[in-house]
Motif scaffolding. Sequence first.
Motif, PDB file in Angstrom:
ATOM      1  N   ARG A  87       0.729  -1.070  -0.217  1.00 25.41           N
ATOM      2  CA  ARG A  87       0.099   0.116   0.156  1.00 25.41           C
ATOM      3  C   ARG A  87       0.942   1.325  -0.007  1.00 25.41           C
ATOM      4  NH1 ARG A  87      -4.559  -0.504  -2.016  1.00 25.41           N
ATOM      5  NH2 ARG A  87      -4.812   1.541  -1.143  1.00 25.41           N
TER       6      ARG A  87
ATOM      7  N   ASN B 236      -4.391   7.282  -3.534  1.00 29.03           N
ATOM      8  CA  ASN B 236      -4.409   5.968  -2.770  1.00 29.03           C
ATOM      9  C   ASN B 236      -5.254   4.895  -3.054  1.00 29.03           C
ATOM     10  OD1 ASN B 236      -2.080   7.218  -1.347  1.00 29.03           O
ATOM     11  ND2 ASN B 236      -3.859   8.261   0.144  1.00 29.03           N
TER      12      ASN B 236
ATOM     13  N   ASN C 151      -3.870   3.118  -5.821  1.00 30.66           N
ATOM     14  CA  ASN C 151      -2.417   2.723  -5.525  1.00 30.66           C
ATOM     15  C   ASN C 151      -1.528   2.961  -6.535  1.00 30.66           C
ATOM     16  OD1 ASN C 151      -1.481   1.264  -3.153  1.00 30.66           O
ATOM     17  ND2 ASN C 151      -0.742  -0.438  -4.155  1.00 30.66           N
TER      18      ASN C 151
END
Length: 115
Positions: free
Chosen positions: A28, A73, A76
């Motif tokens: 992550r 995010n 990713n």
Amino acid sequence: QVQLVESGGGLAQPGGSLRLSCVVSGRRITLYSMGWYRQAPGKQRELVARINIDGTTTYIDAVKGRFTISRDNAKNTVYLQMNSLKPEDTAVYHCNGAVVTFASWGQGTQVTVSS
């Protein structure tokens, strides 16, 4: 195992723009400071832009004001928006961790700036 897949490079004219993308799998990106590196022929790889966990960014002087690093995010993915390109920006661009680098590197994406 971490996989990094860069894309978006190509041929651009001086003054033009390109947007690079780096899809990361296996880690992550919210847990890492991420960076864009470049390596020109005959030169060492250099870290040109970095985005920290808190979202702050740093750049080398040569690209400051022209390049912008960002991340999504949810996807990713790390991006590098490159504006006002110069011939000296010609290089293979890679993404990786900016403080702790992952063992495996992607294939990179070639950026060529030429008229």
